[in-house]
Scaffold this active site. Sequence first.
Site, short mmCIF file in Angstrom:
data_model
loop_
_atom_site.label_atom_id
_atom_site.label_comp_id
_atom_site.label_asym_id
_atom_site.label_seq_id
_atom_site.Cartn_x
_atom_site.Cartn_y
_atom_site.Cartn_z
CB THR A 225 -67.90 94.14 31.42
OG1 THR A 225 -66.72 94.03 30.61
CG2 THR A 225 -67.58 94.84 32.73
CG ASN B 143 -60.55 88.82 27.16
OD1 ASN B 143 -59.67 88.09 26.70
ND2 ASN B 143 -61.84 88.59 26.94
CB SER C 291 -51.00 92.02 23.73
OG SER C 291 -50.46 92.43 22.50
CE1 TYR D 254 -56.56 90.68 17.19
CE2 TYR D 254 -54.53 89.58 16.52
CZ TYR D 254 -55.52 89.79 17.46
OH TYR D 254 -55.49 89.13 18.67
CE LYS E 33 -55.61 92.14 20.52
NZ LYS E 33 -56.26 92.10 21.84
CB THR F 77 -61.39 81.45 21.92
OG1 THR F 77 -60.72 82.23 20.91
CG2 THR F 77 -60.44 81.23 23.09
#
Length: 292
Positions: A32, A80, A131, A145, A149, A180
């Site tokens: 997705t 994710n 996580s 953040y 998590k 990333t």
Amino acid sequence: MSRTWFITGANRGLGRAFTVAALAAGDTVVATARDPQTMSDLATERLTVLPLDVRDRDQVFATVAKAFDVTGRVDVLVNNAGYGLVGALEELTETQIREQMDTNFYGALWVSQAALPNLRAQASGHIVQISTVGAVGSLPLFSMYNASKWALEGFSASLADELRPFGIKVTLAQLGGFDTDWAKSSMKFAEGIPAYSAVRESILGMRDYPDMSALPPAVEKTATEPASDPAAQDEWVEAAPEVAAAALLDLVDDPNPPLRKIIGPSAHQMVALALDARRQDYITDPEFTWPA
Ligand SMILES: NC(=O)c1ccc[n+]([C@@H]2O[C@H](COP(=O)([O-])OP(=O)(O)OC[C@H]3O[C@@H](n4cnc5c(N)ncnc54)[C@H](OP(=O)(O)O)[C@@H]3O)[C@@H](O)[C@H]2O)c1
């Protein structure tokens, strides 16, 4: 035996690496993405791409239902989709805070909730929550953040016990640094106030938050990697997303996967230091004794 996966935020970074690795292993993937066009280069008959913004609960439920309609089952569900919000608490707006929780916490929660009736019916499945070591320790300027998590981990640890009788597994994949867009174009920043310039300098290596739209990619990268981590006292090291994908494949191959799986460079040390710091804090209390 080939498996069927459901992966959110599959178009870039880790999600894309997970998708590519699962397809390479001969598995079937429902991937997705907010913009499915961004995955057109991966087209194969074992890949179904569905549009999904994980903040939209109705869309989550419709998309998960469609995934089960298309594939008949989901063996591995990977939550994710997520991003990092950077800012001292008093610098952050209500909208920034809610969007961080809507994505990293509620998004994973809605996807898990939507899948449960089908996972229970098939009496199997492995939910992997992506996580971070930042859900064990914490870092100044990353409070929301961290909170998102930690919240993800809190409900998921409880869920693991709830689902064990049904043959459904849950793992918290606690990732270290991966190269990333997380620390680059995906990162969102508060409007800085001068009182936090010194904190910014020590954590980000700069006295002001970067204007991401104005930075060339090379500067953007160095501008957004944490310069130091007080919890870990360690260099920030990043591995290729494929390293995480290989570890994820090993994890889902494990017939008895752990609730918590540390993945990535320096990540084990960061977790150890964060846990030790917590223990050191508690043992200043004479009523607290560590079990033999
Ligand atoms: N990279 C690291 O060092 C690291 C370390 C620990 C944990 N993580 C976690 O790993 C996960 C993946 O991050 P990444 O490193 O691969 O970063 P990334 O390259 O920025 O990819 C993030 C992905 O999440 C998607 N996403 C963001 N908000 C979304 C929403 N509301 N609905 C659906 N998708 C959304 C993005 O989609 P768009 O393309 O539409 O924006 C993108 O596909 C995140 O949960 C992150 O917190 C990363």
